[in-house]
Design an enzyme around this catalytic site. Structure first.
Site, short mmCIF file in Angstrom:
data_model
loop_
_atom_site.label_atom_id
_atom_site.label_comp_id
_atom_site.label_asym_id
_atom_site.label_seq_id
_atom_site.Cartn_x
_atom_site.Cartn_y
_atom_site.Cartn_z
CD GLN A 105 -2.57 1.48 2.51
OE1 GLN A 105 -1.99 1.95 3.48
NE2 GLN A 105 -3.85 1.12 2.56
CG HIS A 159 -3.75 4.89 2.39
ND1 HIS A 159 -5.11 5.08 2.52
CD2 HIS A 159 -3.30 4.68 3.66
CE1 HIS A 159 -5.46 5.00 3.79
NE2 HIS A 159 -4.37 4.75 4.51
N GLY A 160 -5.92 6.27 -0.56
CA GLY A 160 -6.66 7.51 -0.72
C GLY A 160 -7.76 7.65 0.31
CB ALA A 161 -9.08 5.57 2.67
CE1 TYR A 164 -2.54 8.90 8.13
CE2 TYR A 164 -4.10 7.25 7.39
CZ TYR A 164 -3.30 7.77 8.38
OH TYR A 164 -3.25 7.18 9.62
#
Length: 360
Positions: A105, A159-161, A164
């Protein structure tokens, strides 16, 4: 237990899994100052592959080795240079030995970094991103994705959650007055630029996963999409940009979203809506095996109560998701798949913050 979750699945041309159980990214903070995943990480991931986890997604792996804007604590893995790539090569081989698949990730912490940078700065301490910063972040994701492919990984997850950097572009708090803030179309512009750049760099056949969520670590009740129509705009964007699988992070994966919207007969979880709207395979994660949410464990040293994972497993049969990610329960129980498949879920160990003290 007999569930589709324990059956093989083919996702696209290049990702065949021995079952639908996923170990999601969970920060363990065990690297040394060189941020190279050491032998302990290899054994940690290998043990779960040996005990039949179909897909393992690494702990959040930092993409930035230049400005340190991405770095959370400095003790997570990075994938930015040849030495780090070599360590990932070893992990991939160990996981493949037992028929598992491994995907790192790729993570940029933004305003949650030790050297923070923000979409919209509310503090003199935190730098607000300009165009040069955005280019640097995009190129950092690309560099790490290329290294992951060279290391033999089975794909990458962006990681787009969870609050962050890329998630913060999507937040309603993003009130930038340029083309990257304000409306939902503007807010999703930069995350999609990152996806497109990664897709161009790794080619059409290399799987790209994207983790998305409503909530963030700074606001567990955050809402990014108020309705199905807004969510569809985001789903269409992810699909057009080249995402293959969407990883949907929720507090409780079985909780219904947008209740009362759409046709009367339609009721879906957030993962279910994203699957329906995008037409892409989805991973559902949140609350599998445990009653308390991540928010409870984050602020407490208490143990998490065990519960029957059956209603989560049944989400696959119901068409709400294609894969099910088991988080904290797989930290506490490397043999979660074996126990649950045998019907021995009551023998699962509880999770607590103390469980994070060591890799095992």
């Amino acid at each position: 237990m007999t569930f589709q979750a324990f059956e093989p699945i083919q996702l696209g041309k290049n990702l065949k899994l021995k079952n639908r159980i996923v170990m999601p990214a969970m920060a363990r903070w065990k690297c040394k100052s060189d941020c190279v995943p050491h032998e302990g990480y290899l054994k940690y991931y290998k043990r779960r592959a040996k005990h039949n986890v179909g897909l393992i997604i690494s702990e959040g792996t930092h993409v930035d080795n230049t400005h340190s804007y991405a770095i959370h604590t400095g003790y997570e893995g990075r994938l930015t240079n040849e030495k780090q790539k070599k360590a990932f090569e070893g992990i991939v081989k160990a996981v493949h030995k037992y028929g598992g698949k491994f995907i790192p990730q790729l993570w940029h912490c933004g305003e949650n970094a030790t050297n923070p940078i923000s979409v919209v700065s509310s503090s003199q301490r935190i730098k607000q991103m300009d165009r040069n910063d955005m280019d640097q972040v995009r190129d950092a994701f690309v560099n790490s994705a290329v290294l992951a492919k060279e290391a033999g990984c089975d794909g990458v997850e962006i990681h787009g959650a969870n609050g962050y950097l890329l998630s913060n572009f999507m937040s309603k708090r993003n009130v930038r007055n340029d083309e990257y803030g304000g409306t939902i179309v503007n807010r999703m512009r930069f995350p999609l630029e990152v996806v497109r750049a990664v897709r161009q760099a790794v080619g059409e056949q290399f799987p790209i996963l994207y983790r998305t969520s409503q909530w963030s670590v700074s606001n567990y009740n955050e809402i990014k999409w108020d309705n199905v129509e807004e969510l569809k705009i985001w789903c269409d964007g992810l699909k057009e940009a080249g995402v293959d699988i969407i990883d949907v992070s929720t507090h409780k994966c079985y909780k219904l979203e947008f209740v009362g919207q759409g046709k009367q007969e339609e009721s879906h979880t957030l993962a279910g809506w994203i699957k329906k709207l995008s037409g892409l395979p989805v991973i559902a994660v949140g609350g599998v095996s445990y009653t308390q949410t991540v928010a409870y464990n984050w602020g407490s040293s208490g143990k998490t109560s065990i519960e029957n994972p059956e209603r989560c497993l049944k989400l696959i049969e119901k068409g709400e998701c294609d894969l099910l990610a088991v988080g904290r329960a797989l930290i506490a129980n490397y043999d979660w798949v074996d126990k649950v498949q045998r019907g021995d879920w009551e023998k699962l160990k509880p999770y607590s913050r103390k469980t994070l003290d060591e890799l095992f």
